[in-house]
Structures are given as structure tokens and as C-alpha cells.
Design a protein around this motif. Structure first.
Motif, PDB file in Angstrom:
ATOM      1  N   GLU A  26       0.829  -1.201   0.000  1.00  0.00           N
ATOM      2  CA  GLU A  26       0.000   0.000   0.000  1.00  0.00           C
ATOM      3  C   GLU A  26       0.868   1.257   0.000  1.00  0.00           C
ATOM      4  OE1 GLU A  26      -3.312   0.269  -0.306  1.00  0.00           O
ATOM      5  OE2 GLU A  26      -3.327  -1.883  -0.603  1.00  0.00           O
ATOM      6  N   ALA A  27       2.011   1.222   0.654  1.00  0.00           N
ATOM      7  CA  ALA A  27       2.884   2.393   0.726  1.00  0.00           C
ATOM      8  C   ALA A  27       3.636   2.614  -0.580  1.00  0.00           C
ATOM      9  CB  ALA A  27       3.869   2.236   1.875  1.00  0.00           C
ATOM     10  N   ALA A  28       3.536   1.680  -1.513  1.00  0.00           N
ATOM     11  CA  ALA A  28       4.265   1.797  -2.767  1.00  0.00           C
ATOM     12  C   ALA A  28       3.664   2.852  -3.695  1.00  0.00           C
ATOM     13  CB  ALA A  28       4.290   0.446  -3.478  1.00  0.00           C
ATOM     14  N   ARG A  29       2.491   3.397  -3.347  1.00  0.00           N
ATOM     15  CA  ARG A  29       1.845   4.409  -4.178  1.00  0.00           C
ATOM     16  C   ARG A  29       1.504   5.648  -3.340  1.00  0.00           C
ATOM     17  NH1 ARG A  29      -2.318   1.491  -8.346  1.00  0.00           N
ATOM     18  NH2 ARG A  29      -0.803   0.121  -9.330  1.00  0.00           N
ATOM     19  N   LEU A  31       0.542   9.339  -2.296  1.00  0.00           N
ATOM     20  CA  LEU A  31      -0.394  10.245  -2.942  1.00  0.00           C
ATOM     21  C   LEU A  31       0.268  11.500  -3.500  1.00  0.00           C
ATOM     22  CD1 LEU A  31      -3.309  10.943  -3.667  1.00  0.00           C
ATOM     23  CD2 LEU A  31      -3.548  11.923  -1.379  1.00  0.00           C
ATOM     24  N   GLN A  32       1.096  12.175  -2.718  1.00  0.00           N
ATOM     25  CA  GLN A  32       1.638  13.465  -3.151  1.00  0.00           C
ATOM     26  C   GLN A  32       2.462  13.380  -4.436  1.00  0.00           C
ATOM     27  OE1 GLN A  32       3.847  15.611  -0.212  1.00  0.00           O
ATOM     28  NE2 GLN A  32       4.011  17.429  -1.477  1.00  0.00           N
ATOM     29  N   PRO A  33       3.406  12.449  -4.566  1.00  0.00           N
ATOM     30  CA  PRO A  33       4.127  12.364  -5.844  1.00  0.00           C
ATOM     31  C   PRO A  33       3.211  12.034  -7.013  1.00  0.00           C
ATOM     32  CG  PRO A  33       5.302  11.135  -4.160  1.00  0.00           C
ATOM     33  CD  PRO A  33       3.983  11.542  -3.574  1.00  0.00           C
ATOM     34  N   CYS A  43       3.167  10.218 -16.152  1.00  0.00           N
ATOM     35  CA  CYS A  43       2.680   8.944 -15.629  1.00  0.00           C
ATOM     36  C   CYS A  43       2.833   8.960 -14.108  1.00  0.00           C
ATOM     37  CB  CYS A  43       3.488   7.797 -16.236  1.00  0.00           C
ATOM     38  SG  CYS A  43       3.175   6.185 -15.484  1.00  0.00           S
ATOM     39  N   PRO A  44       1.794   8.610 -13.360  1.00  0.00           N
ATOM     40  CA  PRO A  44       1.909   8.629 -11.905  1.00  0.00           C
ATOM     41  C   PRO A  44       2.891   7.594 -11.357  1.00  0.00           C
ATOM     42  CG  PRO A  44      -0.275   7.875 -12.580  1.00  0.00           C
ATOM     43  CD  PRO A  44       0.455   8.268 -13.806  1.00  0.00           C
ATOM     44  N   MET A 134      -4.356  10.775  -8.381  1.00  0.00           N
ATOM     45  CA  MET A 134      -5.009  10.407  -7.123  1.00  0.00           C
ATOM     46  C   MET A 134      -5.658   9.024  -7.244  1.00  0.00           C
ATOM     47  SD  MET A 134      -8.264  12.225  -5.282  1.00  0.00           S
ATOM     48  CE  MET A 134      -9.284  11.830  -6.686  1.00  0.00           C
ATOM     49  N   GLN A 135      -6.344   8.779  -8.359  1.00  0.00           N
ATOM     50  CA  GLN A 135      -6.971   7.466  -8.558  1.00  0.00           C
ATOM     51  C   GLN A 135      -5.922   6.363  -8.598  1.00  0.00           C
ATOM     52  OE1 GLN A 135      -9.157   8.071 -12.177  1.00  0.00           O
ATOM     53  NE2 GLN A 135     -10.982   8.778 -11.094  1.00  0.00           N
ATOM     54  N   TRP A 136      -4.808   6.620  -9.247  1.00  0.00           N
ATOM     55  CA  TRP A 136      -3.745   5.624  -9.323  1.00  0.00           C
ATOM     56  C   TRP A 136      -3.191   5.335  -7.938  1.00  0.00           C
ATOM     57  CZ3 TRP A 136       1.464   5.853  -8.095  1.00  0.00           C
ATOM     58  CH2 TRP A 136       2.222   4.756  -8.507  1.00  0.00           C
TER      59      TRP A 136
END
Length: 139
Positions: A26-29, A31-33, A43-44, A134-136
Motif C-alpha cells: 500500500e505504501a508503494a503508491r 499520494l503526493q508524488p 505517468c503517476p 489520485m486514482q492511481w
């Protein structure tokens, strides 16, 4: 006796993507970056400018890292956010112009219409990119 835990009767097994998932996944994504990369049209996941294939059209997938992007649907949220931001910038300009100079209505239209159109066209793809980011991040 085995070390495996038997599922409860009537329960569904976890989907393959969730089996073995940990909190680290879960921490691999963050939000801020993802938001900042989306704002830049990148690309997010990898940060390369491959998010859009057109002015507002999300690319099917990132040409750099292969991340699937086609399933992200921003719908009307970017338009609403853009209207709120431009409107909040427009009202003080309108009131300041009216209080300082008391111009005719055509002057308001001549000055503020290009501002509203330009700001909206500039802001809309950036907000849409941030929403996709954000969705990603939130999967």
C-alpha cells in the motif's frame, strides 16, 4: 496437522492480486508524488510525460513503464475543480475592477472573458492529470 488456516465456510478466497499483500504494498503508491506527476501530465508511476495522448485524452498505457492508464475515469471532477478555482480567482478581479474603475460592461467582457477561457484551458488538463494521479495512488 498442517500450518495452513482453513477459510471460513461460505467465505471467498482472496483474489490473486491480494494474496500475500502487505502494508508495504500500500505504501508503494504515495499520494503526493502521484498528484504532482499527474499535474505535470506525467505517468503517476514512472514520472515520464506519457499520461495524455491528446489534450484531455488519457493514454491507454504509459509508453515508458507500461502502466495501464485506460481504466482511470476522471469524469466531471476536473471540470468542477477548474470552475471552482477559476471562479474564485475571477470574483476578486471582477470586484476589484468594478470598485477601482467602474467600467462599462463591455470592458468587463473584454478583459475577463479571455482570462476565464485561458485559465480554464490551462488548468483543466493539469487538474485532470492530478485526479488520475489520485486514482492511481488510491488504486
Amino acid at each position: 496437522m498442517t500450518d495452513q488456516v482453513e477459510p471460513m465456510p461460505g467465505s471467498q478466497p482472496a483474489p490473486p492480486a491480494m494474496r500475500g499483500a502487505t502494508l508495504d504494498d500500500e505504501a508503494a503508491r504515495p499520494l503526493q508524488p502521484a498528484l504532482l506527476r499527474g499535474w505535470r501530465g506525467a505517468c503517476p508511476r514512472c514520472g515520464q510525460k506519457t499520461l495524455f495522448s491528446g489534450y484531455l485524452e488519457i493514454a491507454h498505457e504509459c509508453s515508458n513503464c507500461g502502466e495501464a492508464l485506460h481504466h482511470h475515469r476522471a469524469d466531471d471532477l476536473p471540470a468542477w475543480i477548474t470552475m471552482i478555482l477559476v471562479g474564485h480567482a475571477l470574483v476578486p478581479l471582477l470586484l476589484g475592477l468594478e470598485n477601482a474603475f467602474e467600467p462599462a460592461l463591455w470592458v468587463h467582457v473584454a478583459i475577463l472573458a479571455p482570462f476565464v477561457i485561458g485559465a480554464s484551458l490551462w488548468l483543466l488538463p493539469r487538474v485532470k492529470g492530478a485526479v488520475v494521479g489520485m486514482q492511481w495512488a488510491w488504486r
